[in-house]
Design an enzyme around this catalytic site. Structure first.
Site, PDB file in Angstrom:
ATOM      1  N   SER A   1       8.371  -9.546   0.308  1.00 22.66           N
ATOM      2  CA  SER A   1       9.715  -9.190   0.707  1.00 22.66           C
ATOM      3  C   SER A   1       9.716  -8.776   2.260  1.00 22.66           C
ATOM      4  CB  SER A   1      10.185  -8.291  -0.002  1.00 22.66           C
ATOM      5  OG  SER A   1       9.317  -7.445  -0.532  1.00 22.66           O
ATOM      6  N   SER A   2       8.001  -8.826   3.383  1.00 22.16           N
ATOM      7  CA  SER A   2       8.131  -8.439   4.130  1.00 22.16           C
ATOM      8  C   SER A   2       6.797  -8.987   4.459  1.00 22.16           C
ATOM      9  CB  SER A   2       7.750  -7.287   4.391  1.00 22.16           C
ATOM     10  OG  SER A   2       6.855  -6.141   3.604  1.00 22.16           O
ATOM     11  N   GLY A   3       6.662  -8.940   5.999  1.00 19.69           N
ATOM     12  CA  GLY A   3       4.844  -9.243   6.495  1.00 19.69           C
ATOM     13  C   GLY A   3       4.496 -10.726   6.479  1.00 19.69           C
ATOM     14  N   TYR A   4       3.170 -10.445   5.823  1.00 18.55           N
ATOM     15  CA  TYR A   4       3.049 -12.042   5.642  1.00 18.55           C
ATOM     16  C   TYR A   4       3.033 -12.707   4.253  1.00 18.55           C
ATOM     17  CZ  TYR A   4      -0.855 -11.908   9.045  1.00 18.55           C
ATOM     18  OH  TYR A   4      -1.505 -11.511  11.089  1.00 18.55           O
TER      19      TYR A   4
ATOM     20  N   PHE B   1       9.168  -5.600  -5.805  1.00 20.87           N
ATOM     21  CA  PHE B   1       9.134  -4.000  -5.841  1.00 20.87           C
ATOM     22  C   PHE B   1       9.403  -3.279  -3.659  1.00 20.87           C
ATOM     23  CE2 PHE B   1       8.245  -0.261  -8.651  1.00 20.87           C
ATOM     24  CZ  PHE B   1       9.396  -0.292  -8.933  1.00 20.87           C
TER      25      PHE B   1
ATOM     26  N   LEU C   1      -0.029  -8.780  -2.111  1.00 24.77           N
ATOM     27  CA  LEU C   1       0.226  -7.690  -2.260  1.00 24.77           C
ATOM     28  C   LEU C   1       0.046  -6.110  -1.610  1.00 24.77           C
ATOM     29  CD1 LEU C   1       2.865  -6.036  -4.985  1.00 24.77           C
ATOM     30  CD2 LEU C   1       0.607  -6.003  -6.271  1.00 24.77           C
ATOM     31  N   ALA C   2       0.627  -5.751  -0.986  1.00 20.76           N
ATOM     32  CA  ALA C   2       0.190  -4.557  -0.195  1.00 20.76           C
ATOM     33  C   ALA C   2       0.999  -2.923  -1.197  1.00 20.76           C
ATOM     34  CB  ALA C   2       0.416  -4.567   0.966  1.00 20.76           C
TER      35      ALA C   2
ATOM     36  N   TYR D   1     -11.919   1.149   7.748  1.00 17.74           N
ATOM     37  CA  TYR D   1     -11.711  -0.198   7.661  1.00 17.74           C
ATOM     38  C   TYR D   1     -12.449  -0.889   7.088  1.00 17.74           C
ATOM     39  CZ  TYR D   1      -7.993  -3.765   5.698  1.00 17.74           C
ATOM     40  OH  TYR D   1      -7.355  -4.512   5.749  1.00 17.74           O
TER      41      TYR D   1
END
Length: 396
Positions: free
Chosen positions: A50-53, A74, A139-140, A235
């Protein structure tokens, strides 16, 4: 309702549906301008779309390769008094535009970690596509509810071993500040791997294999990021890095399994840093991104999500091409190659050592960063009249 941005830290709690649709249309226009991608997967499942990559992947596959796509995410829809999330409006706009163009594009809004969403997805694949040729895992999520126990696990963004001290930018005050982050406990490290590692990716592949909905030769990829020495302490050498390394371990297991059973493959794709809701939550990343974007723009090699993803599918991930020249020794497909160019990183190090609140906007693209951050939620776009009242329940 007249919709205005409401920002809390690294999150905007409102989203503009018209602005989000404009963003989707811009990515579609870019993709169409580049031309058709040959030998691309034609039936694709994107988890985290739904967003980003993940969103850019659906757009590149659909409008660059005429692929049929199913997206899993989600997101919260709007209510009478509150806007939906940007991701909800992005997905709604994409499905609408794709369907108008005669493309198959369907979305399932639910917890991708859950067994119920996996079952719904399998049912939809069987009914509409039969099988899929590719699964993109993008997924994030900061939390995961374990399907077997219902327990909610939370991830953390922390260093490992010792306190991390560095400069960062306070995006509320537009000032350079000192960031001091305490090291993670062993329990926090374990939980972060549980949420952001490869466990759920493996569950998806196993469920799809058991249901016989993975076509022969099916590829699966999971997106990752490695970064540079500037970002490694928080990171790659931190909790999230542990999770990403588990994702790589999972890729090796899945690659062996898929190659044996269906002549398929599994790979990690390392992408470049971009402005997303996920990256904005990582300490020091807004400052690093502001610096590296400026340097890449100077050299004419800057990419946003759609540019990086289009290059991935058009040049490196073909159905008739198993490996790419950008595969590294760990079997990772590297699309962060331009960001990691020696000249780019050397300039980033120099700027990092000299940046202050006073020269922040001069030495970096911080102003552009803030503008693009607002754009993620559909704000700050010249194409949108933000003074026009919108009835949220009439948005289609």
């Amino acid at each position: 309702m007249i919709i205005k941005p409401k920002i809390r830290g690294f999150v905007c709690t409102t989203a503009h549906p018209i602005g989000c649709e404009v963003n989707v249309k811009k990515q579609i226009a870019y993709t169409k301008k580049q031309g058709i991608i040959q030998n691309i997967a034609k039936r694709v499942l994107i988890i985290g779309s739904s967003s980003g990559y993940g969103l850019s992947s659906r757009i590149a596959l659909a409008f660059g390769g005429n692929a049929s796509t199913i997206g899993i995410f989600f997101e919260k829809p709007e209510t009478e008094k509150k806007t939906g999330t940007a991701g909800f409006y992005n997905a709604m706009a994409l499905d609408k535009i794709a369907n108008q163009a005669g493309l198959y594009s369907k979305s399932l809004n639910g917890d991708a970690f859950s067994d119920s969403v996996k079952k719904k997805t399998i049912k939809l694949i069987k009914e509409d596509l039969g099988q899929i040729d590719m699964l993109v895992y993008s997924l994030a999520s900061p939390i995961r509810q374990l399907p077997e126990t219902g327990k909610i696990i939370r991830s953390v963004l922390k260093p490992i071993g010792k306190t991390y001290t560095s400069i960062a930018v306070d995006t509320n005050k537009d000032l350079i500040v000192k960031a001091n982050i305490q090291p993670a406990t062993q329990a926090e490290i374990k939980d972060t791997v549980t949420v952001m590692g490869g466990g759920d990716w493996e569950l998806w592949i196993n469920a799809l294999l058991d249901a016989n909905v993975l076509a022969k030769g099916c590829k699966t990829i999971a997106y990752s990021y490695i970064g540079t020495e500037i970002t490694w302490p928080i990171y790659w050498n931190g909790t999230i890095g542990k999770a990403k390394k588990h994702l790589e371990y999972t890729a090796s297991l899945l690659n062996k399994k898929l190659s044996t059973i269906i002549s398929g493959s599994a790979n990690i794709v390392v992408l470049k840093s971009v402005i997303t809701q996920a990256s904005s939550a990582i300490p020091i990343m807004p400052l690093y991104i502001s610096i590296v974007f400026k340097e890449m723009r100077k050299k004419g090699i800057h990419e946003g999500c759609i540019e990086n993803i289009y290059r991935l599918f058009s040049q490196h991930l073909h159905t008739k091409k198993t490996l790419s020249s950008n595969i590294d020794s760990e079997n990772r497909l590297r699309l962060d190659d331009w960001e990691l160019r020696e000249d780019i990183q050397q300039n980033c190090y120099k700027i990092w050592s000299n940046i202050t609140s006073e020269n922040l906007k001069e030495l970096s693209d911080y102003s552009e960063y803030k503008q693009e951050f607002l754009g993620l939620f559909g704000f700050g776009l010249k194409e949108v009249n933000y003074e026009k009242s919108i009835n949220l329940l009439e948005i289609k």
